[in-house]
Design a protein around this motif. Structure first.
Motif, PDB file in Angstrom:
ATOM      1  N   VAL A 163       0.827  -1.215   0.000  1.00  0.00           N
ATOM      2  CA  VAL A 163       0.000   0.000   0.000  1.00  0.00           C
ATOM      3  C   VAL A 163       0.860   1.263   0.000  1.00  0.00           C
ATOM      4  CG1 VAL A 163      -1.860   1.245   1.156  1.00  0.00           C
ATOM      5  CG2 VAL A 163      -1.818  -1.262   1.202  1.00  0.00           C
ATOM      6  N   ASP A 164       1.834   1.334   0.901  1.00  0.00           N
ATOM      7  CA  ASP A 164       2.680   2.532   0.969  1.00  0.00           C
ATOM      8  C   ASP A 164       3.385   2.857  -0.349  1.00  0.00           C
ATOM      9  OD1 ASP A 164       2.132   3.552   3.435  1.00  0.00           O
ATOM     10  OD2 ASP A 164       3.907   2.753   4.442  1.00  0.00           O
ATOM     11  N   PRO A 165       3.904   1.868  -1.084  1.00  0.00           N
ATOM     12  CA  PRO A 165       4.537   2.214  -2.362  1.00  0.00           C
ATOM     13  C   PRO A 165       3.589   2.915  -3.327  1.00  0.00           C
ATOM     14  CG  PRO A 165       5.138  -0.008  -1.722  1.00  0.00           C
ATOM     15  CD  PRO A 165       4.086   0.443  -0.751  1.00  0.00           C
ATOM     16  N   MET A 166       2.329   2.510  -3.347  1.00  0.00           N
ATOM     17  CA  MET A 166       1.361   3.157  -4.235  1.00  0.00           C
ATOM     18  C   MET A 166       1.037   4.575  -3.755  1.00  0.00           C
ATOM     19  SD  MET A 166       0.683   0.954  -6.623  1.00  0.00           S
ATOM     20  CE  MET A 166      -0.842   1.579  -7.317  1.00  0.00           C
ATOM     21  N   LEU A 167       0.744   4.725  -2.476  1.00  0.00           N
ATOM     22  CA  LEU A 167       0.344   6.039  -1.962  1.00  0.00           C
ATOM     23  C   LEU A 167       1.514   7.000  -1.915  1.00  0.00           C
ATOM     24  CD1 LEU A 167      -2.147   5.050   0.886  1.00  0.00           C
ATOM     25  CD2 LEU A 167      -2.574   5.450  -1.538  1.00  0.00           C
ATOM     26  N   GLY A 173       2.893  10.687   0.331  1.00  0.00           N
ATOM     27  CA  GLY A 173       2.509  10.428   1.707  1.00  0.00           C
ATOM     28  C   GLY A 173       2.610   8.952   2.010  1.00  0.00           C
ATOM     29  N   SER A 174       1.773   8.485   2.897  1.00  0.00           N
ATOM     30  CA  SER A 174       1.790   7.090   3.282  1.00  0.00           C
ATOM     31  C   SER A 174       0.391   6.679   3.685  1.00  0.00           C
ATOM     32  CB  SER A 174       2.757   6.863   4.449  1.00  0.00           C
ATOM     33  OG  SER A 174       2.235   7.452   5.629  1.00  0.00           O
ATOM     34  N   ALA A 175       0.231   5.393   3.936  1.00  0.00           N
ATOM     35  CA  ALA A 175      -1.069   4.899   4.372  1.00  0.00           C
ATOM     36  C   ALA A 175      -1.485   5.516   5.700  1.00  0.00           C
ATOM     37  CB  ALA A 175      -1.025   3.377   4.481  1.00  0.00           C
ATOM     38  N   ALA A 176      -0.510   5.967   6.484  1.00  0.00           N
ATOM     39  CA  ALA A 176      -0.829   6.577   7.771  1.00  0.00           C
ATOM     40  C   ALA A 176      -1.334   8.005   7.633  1.00  0.00           C
ATOM     41  CB  ALA A 176       0.397   6.545   8.684  1.00  0.00           C
ATOM     42  N   THR A 177      -1.041   8.660   6.510  1.00  0.00           N
ATOM     43  CA  THR A 177      -1.429  10.067   6.353  1.00  0.00           C
ATOM     44  C   THR A 177      -2.632  10.262   5.437  1.00  0.00           C
ATOM     45  OG1 THR A 177       0.065  10.441   4.471  1.00  0.00           O
ATOM     46  CG2 THR A 177       0.970  10.783   6.679  1.00  0.00           C
ATOM     47  N   GLY A 179      -6.622   9.149   4.289  1.00  0.00           N
ATOM     48  CA  GLY A 179      -7.861   8.511   4.710  1.00  0.00           C
ATOM     49  C   GLY A 179      -8.389   7.545   3.667  1.00  0.00           C
ATOM     50  N   MET A 180      -9.162   6.571   4.117  1.00  0.00           N
ATOM     51  CA  MET A 180      -9.731   5.565   3.220  1.00  0.00           C
ATOM     52  C   MET A 180     -10.585   6.200   2.127  1.00  0.00           C
ATOM     53  SD  MET A 180      -9.078   2.256   3.859  1.00  0.00           S
ATOM     54  CE  MET A 180     -10.538   1.354   3.331  1.00  0.00           C
ATOM     55  N   ARG A 181     -11.364   7.213   2.472  1.00  0.00           N
ATOM     56  CA  ARG A 181     -12.307   7.764   1.494  1.00  0.00           C
ATOM     57  C   ARG A 181     -11.613   8.582   0.415  1.00  0.00           C
ATOM     58  NH1 ARG A 181     -17.306   6.430   2.761  1.00  0.00           N
ATOM     59  NH2 ARG A 181     -17.563   5.654   4.883  1.00  0.00           N
ATOM     60  N   SER A 182     -10.395   9.005   0.657  1.00  0.00           N
ATOM     61  CA  SER A 182      -9.627   9.685  -0.373  1.00  0.00           C
ATOM     62  C   SER A 182      -8.830   8.693  -1.206  1.00  0.00           C
ATOM     63  CB  SER A 182      -8.680  10.713   0.255  1.00  0.00           C
ATOM     64  OG  SER A 182      -9.395  11.747   0.883  1.00  0.00           O
ATOM     65  N   ALA A 183      -8.182   7.728  -0.556  1.00  0.00           N
ATOM     66  CA  ALA A 183      -7.307   6.800  -1.273  1.00  0.00           C
ATOM     67  C   ALA A 183      -8.081   5.721  -2.000  1.00  0.00           C
ATOM     68  CB  ALA A 183      -6.318   6.162  -0.300  1.00  0.00           C
ATOM     69  N   VAL A 184      -9.098   5.165  -1.354  1.00  0.00           N
ATOM     70  CA  VAL A 184      -9.848   4.036  -1.930  1.00  0.00           C
ATOM     71  C   VAL A 184     -11.343   4.233  -1.679  1.00  0.00           C
ATOM     72  CG1 VAL A 184      -8.019   2.292  -1.963  1.00  0.00           C
ATOM     73  CG2 VAL A 184      -9.230   2.741   0.168  1.00  0.00           C
ATOM     74  N   PRO A 185     -11.946   5.243  -2.292  1.00  0.00           N
ATOM     75  CA  PRO A 185     -13.363   5.525  -2.004  1.00  0.00           C
ATOM     76  C   PRO A 185     -14.290   4.366  -2.350  1.00  0.00           C
ATOM     77  CG  PRO A 185     -12.593   6.761  -3.926  1.00  0.00           C
ATOM     78  CD  PRO A 185     -11.383   6.184  -3.273  1.00  0.00           C
ATOM     79  N   THR A 186     -13.954   3.591  -3.381  1.00  0.00           N
ATOM     80  CA  THR A 186     -14.821   2.471  -3.747  1.00  0.00           C
ATOM     81  C   THR A 186     -14.783   1.373  -2.688  1.00  0.00           C
ATOM     82  OG1 THR A 186     -12.995   1.593  -5.088  1.00  0.00           O
ATOM     83  CG2 THR A 186     -14.678   2.897  -6.223  1.00  0.00           C
TER      84      THR A 186
END
Length: 449
Positions: A163-167, A173-177, A179-186
């Protein structure tokens, strides 16, 4: 009758699209003035000649399945300029070696344990395999960080290595920074609808396989789009920075950094969140407060031209897992991704994540040295450089933390009549999202006439 007058503050993709949409909505007689102090318009859409070839050194691609950019290109007579990728896929660098990118993920969140075999340890694979049988506590409408839910359901290795490599590549940023609704809304929507597990939510959110390219670019680089937007909008570019903004009866008064004043019937503010907060502090304090809560990251890009025939893999690039002993967070093999032209191979290395100062404090020479070191580490080759271009994007990457949609709504809701906002800090960092936000801003402003 006096023609309407509009100002757009900010000359990136958001400001240019707002000016273009305004022109289409308000007609040829209106005055549209755009302010930006940069040496050229386009903002993070920046095309340079590297090794004699055009190469985008900011944003380099757009998601084709979103309609905004293909529609815009068609309107501007540029549909034939849209490029697709060659179809090659990226690699992951994790555990000091290269791995194939796991198939069937949503922004790096996997849909099966089998796809992660070899990338994570056996304990993590077993944890993923058992995830559908464990009770899931999800509150519809909630927006935890990606790391919180993926780490809880699949484990920390999945976060760091997939996940972190994609974000990191998209948001700096990172998965920690994020939110789910921005990164993976579906995925978040699938959980809202009652998906019994994260595995099932990801599977239901996978895009349909069509065989068409996922990403697109523009033949000749994004500068082709920038020129067309300037031409079709008929804007007047003032190469200064707007320093103050104040109501002037039913209109708005602006003053630039040279002390010159301007008036407009309405204004689109297409500037980064930190600048927006400062600019509207006295006229829209609620908007300013919300904008100041959007964290930003900086990034740097090192673009290289190397000799044709350099033994690079037939892949689109390499995404780097968290914690690896590399300087770069991603390597794009541009010539392999989009097709090689001329007698050089083009590639880009990206540096900088949220919270670090790499892009601000590292010299060009050091960034180049890091690039060559990383290429040697990842591919086992010594690269001969024929041309190089270093570009820094300071405070240009907004972070969409948990609850970001509420922050974006507050930014918009706090504006007085006659002001609208556009930019990557609102609905998404990608070009399609910026086009959509700019179109919304222009529509709101034009409706006041």
């Amino acid at each position: 009758m006096i023609a309407a007058s509009y100002c757009v503050v900010g000359g990136g993709i958001s400001g240019l699209v707002a000016a273009y949409r305004l022109r289409r909505l308000v007609g040829a007689d209106a005055s549209i003035t755009l302010f930006d102090p940069a040496d050229r318009l386009g903002g993070i859409l920046r095309t340079e000649r590297v090794g004699g070839q055009p190469l985008d050194i900011g944003a380099e691609a757009f998601i084709v399945r979103r309609p905004e950019v293909p529609t815009l290109l068609a309107e501007l007579g540029l549909a034939a300029s849209q490029l697709g990728t060659t179809g090659v896929r990226p690699l992951l660098y994790s555990g000091a070696r290269l791995h194939s990118l796991p198939p069937d993920t949503v922004n790096g969140i996997p849909s099966s344990s089998a796809s992660m075999a070899g990338l994570v340890d056996d304990e993590t694979v077993a944890r993923m395999a058992g995830e559908p049988s464990r009770p899931l506590r999800w509150q519809p409408g909630s927006d935890p960080s990606v790391a919180d839910i993926v780490g809880d359901r699949f484990g920390a290795q999945v976060v760091a290595r997939s996940v972190d490599p994609m974000l990191g590549g998209v948001y700096a940023g990172s998965a920690a920074t994020i939110g789910m609704r921005s990164a993976v809304p579906t995925v978040a929507s699938a959980l809202d609808r009652g998906a019994p597990s994260l595995t099932e939510a990801v599977r239901s959110a996978l895009p349909k396989v069509s065989g068409a390219p996922v990403f697109g670019a523009i033949d000749g680089g994004y500068e082709v789009l920038v020129r067309a937007l300037v031409q079709h909008s008929g804007l007047r570019w003032i190469q200064t920075s707007v320093e103050s903004l104040a109501p002037d009866g039913a209109r708005w008064s602006l003053r630039d950094d040279e002390g010159t004043g301007y008036t407009a019937d309405a204004v689109v503010l297409a500037v980064p969140a930190p600048r927006l907060a400062r600019l509207v502090a006295s006229v829209a304090p609620r908007t300013a407060a919300a904008a100041s809560r959007v964290p930003v990251a900086s990034a740097a890009v090192v673009a290289l031209a190397v000799p044709g025939g350099t033994p690079l893999p037939q892949r689109s690039g390499v995404l780097v897992a968290s914690g690896e002993r590399l300087h770069a967070k991603a390597i794009t093999l541009s010539s392999r991704k989009w097709g090689r032209r001329g007698n050089v191979e083009l590639l880009r290395l990206s540096f900088g994540r949220c919270g670090d100062t790499v892009a601000r404090d590292t010299s060009d020479d050091e960034l180049l040295a890091w690039s060559l070191e990383d290429l040697g580490t990842v591919f086992g080759i010594d690269v001969a450089v024929e041309d190089v271009c270093v570009q820094r994007w300071l405070d240009a990457m907004p972070q969409y933390g948990p609850g970001h949609a509420l922050v974006a709504a507050e930014i918009r809701d706090g504006l007085p009549r006659g002001l609208a906002v556009a930019g990557s800090h609102l609905d998404g960092i990608g070009v399609p999202a910026c086009v959509a936000a700019a179109t919304r801003a222009a529509t709101e402003i034009a409706a006041l006439a």
